[in-house]
Design a protein around this motif. Structure first.
Motif, PDB file in Angstrom:
ATOM      1  N   MET A 147      70.994  49.860  18.588  1.00 45.23           N
ATOM      2  CA  MET A 147      69.715  50.406  18.986  1.00 45.23           C
ATOM      3  C   MET A 147      69.145  51.251  17.842  1.00 45.23           C
ATOM      4  O   MET A 147      69.846  52.045  17.227  1.00 45.23           O
ATOM      5  N   ALA A 148      67.869  51.088  17.574  1.00 39.79           N
ATOM      6  CA  ALA A 148      67.206  51.823  16.495  1.00 39.79           C
ATOM      7  C   ALA A 148      66.969  53.280  16.912  1.00 39.79           C
ATOM      8  O   ALA A 148      66.810  53.591  18.092  1.00 39.79           O
ATOM      9  N   ASN A 149      66.939  54.151  15.942  1.00 37.79           N
ATOM     10  CA  ASN A 149      66.683  55.561  16.183  1.00 37.79           C
ATOM     11  C   ASN A 149      65.191  55.751  16.465  1.00 37.79           C
ATOM     12  O   ASN A 149      64.357  55.484  15.594  1.00 37.79           O
ATOM     13  N   PRO A 150      64.808  56.230  17.655  1.00 38.43           N
ATOM     14  CA  PRO A 150      63.381  56.386  17.980  1.00 38.43           C
ATOM     15  C   PRO A 150      62.692  57.447  17.129  1.00 38.43           C
ATOM     16  O   PRO A 150      61.477  57.463  17.027  1.00 38.43           O
ATOM     17  N   PHE A 151      63.466  58.307  16.474  1.00 41.08           N
ATOM     18  CA  PHE A 151      62.882  59.329  15.618  1.00 41.08           C
ATOM     19  C   PHE A 151      62.511  58.773  14.247  1.00 41.08           C
ATOM     20  O   PHE A 151      61.886  59.450  13.447  1.00 41.08           O
ATOM     21  N   GLU A 152      62.897  57.530  13.967  1.00 42.50           N
ATOM     22  CA  GLU A 152      62.593  56.904  12.680  1.00 42.50           C
ATOM     23  C   GLU A 152      61.803  55.616  12.828  1.00 42.50           C
ATOM     24  O   GLU A 152      61.576  54.920  11.845  1.00 42.50           O
ATOM     25  N   ALA A 153      61.371  55.279  14.027  1.00 38.49           N
ATOM     26  CA  ALA A 153      60.631  54.036  14.267  1.00 38.49           C
ATOM     27  C   ALA A 153      59.281  54.083  13.549  1.00 38.49           C
ATOM     28  O   ALA A 153      58.580  55.097  13.581  1.00 38.49           O
ATOM     29  N   VAL A 154      58.931  53.000  12.896  1.00 37.44           N
ATOM     30  CA  VAL A 154      57.653  52.929  12.185  1.00 37.44           C
ATOM     31  C   VAL A 154      56.502  52.825  13.181  1.00 37.44           C
ATOM     32  O   VAL A 154      55.449  53.422  12.995  1.00 37.44           O
ATOM     33  N   SER A 155      56.715  52.070  14.248  1.00 37.34           N
ATOM     34  CA  SER A 155      55.674  51.942  15.266  1.00 37.34           C
ATOM     35  C   SER A 155      55.839  53.053  16.299  1.00 37.34           C
ATOM     36  O   SER A 155      56.873  53.720  16.361  1.00 37.34           O
ATOM     37  N   GLY A 156      54.828  53.262  17.077  1.00 35.76           N
ATOM     38  CA  GLY A 156      54.882  54.301  18.102  1.00 35.76           C
ATOM     39  C   GLY A 156      54.025  55.487  17.724  1.00 35.76           C
ATOM     40  O   GLY A 156      53.493  55.568  16.618  1.00 35.76           O
ATOM     41  N   GLU A 157      53.896  56.395  18.654  1.00 36.90           N
ATOM     42  CA  GLU A 157      53.081  57.585  18.466  1.00 36.90           C
ATOM     43  C   GLU A 157      53.982  58.780  18.165  1.00 36.90           C
ATOM     44  O   GLU A 157      55.060  58.922  18.757  1.00 36.90           O
TER      45      GLU A 157
END
Length: 55
Positions: free
Chosen positions: A1-11
Protein backbone atom coordinates in the motif's frame (compact mmCIF):
# COMPACT_ATOMS: atom_id res chain seq x y z
CA UNK A 1 0.00 0.00 0.00
CA UNK A 2 1.30 3.46 -0.92
CA UNK A 3 1.91 6.08 1.74
CA UNK A 4 -1.01 8.57 1.55
CA UNK A 5 1.30 11.31 2.83
CA UNK A 6 3.40 11.00 -0.34
CA UNK A 7 0.70 10.42 -2.98
CA UNK A 8 1.05 12.69 -6.01
CA UNK A 9 -2.70 12.76 -6.58
CA UNK A 10 -5.20 13.89 -3.99
CA UNK A 11 -5.82 17.04 -2.03
CA UNK A 12 -3.39 18.42 0.53
CA UNK A 13 -3.25 21.09 3.19
CA UNK A 14 -0.29 23.17 4.31
CA UNK A 15 -0.02 23.19 8.08
CA UNK A 16 2.07 25.47 10.27
CA UNK A 17 2.88 25.24 13.97
CA UNK A 18 3.83 27.89 16.55
CA UNK A 19 7.51 27.46 15.67
CA UNK A 20 6.89 28.37 12.02
CA UNK A 21 7.45 24.82 10.76
CA UNK A 22 5.42 23.67 7.78
CA UNK A 23 3.92 20.29 7.02
CA UNK A 24 2.27 18.94 3.89
CA UNK A 25 -0.85 17.09 5.11
CA UNK A 26 -3.46 14.97 3.30
CA UNK A 27 -6.85 16.71 3.30
CA UNK A 28 -8.64 13.58 4.58
CA UNK A 29 -6.52 13.31 7.76
CA UNK A 30 -7.36 15.17 10.97
CA UNK A 31 -5.12 18.15 11.67
CA UNK A 32 -2.95 17.27 14.68
CA UNK A 33 -3.01 19.40 17.84
CA UNK A 34 -0.63 22.35 17.71
CA UNK A 35 -0.92 22.76 13.95
CA UNK A 36 -3.11 25.11 11.90
CA UNK A 37 -4.12 25.15 8.25
CA UNK A 38 -2.49 28.02 6.30
CA UNK A 39 -3.27 26.87 2.73
CA UNK A 40 -5.34 24.36 0.83
CA UNK A 41 -6.93 22.12 0.12
CA UNK A 42 -5.06 22.03 -3.16
CA UNK A 43 -2.83 19.76 -5.21
CA UNK A 44 0.40 18.47 -3.70
CA UNK A 45 2.41 20.56 -6.16
CA UNK A 46 0.49 23.77 -5.38
CA UNK A 47 1.01 23.24 -1.65
CA UNK A 48 4.75 22.68 -2.15
CA UNK A 49 4.95 25.89 -4.17
CA UNK A 50 3.13 27.75 -1.38
CA UNK A 51 5.69 26.50 1.15
CA UNK A 52 8.65 27.49 -1.06
CA UNK A 53 7.23 31.00 -1.62
CA UNK A 54 6.52 31.51 2.10
CA UNK A 55 10.17 31.05 3.07
Amino acid sequence: MANPFEAVSGEYLVLCNDEGQFSLWPDFADVPPGWGVVAGPDTRQACLIFIRQWR
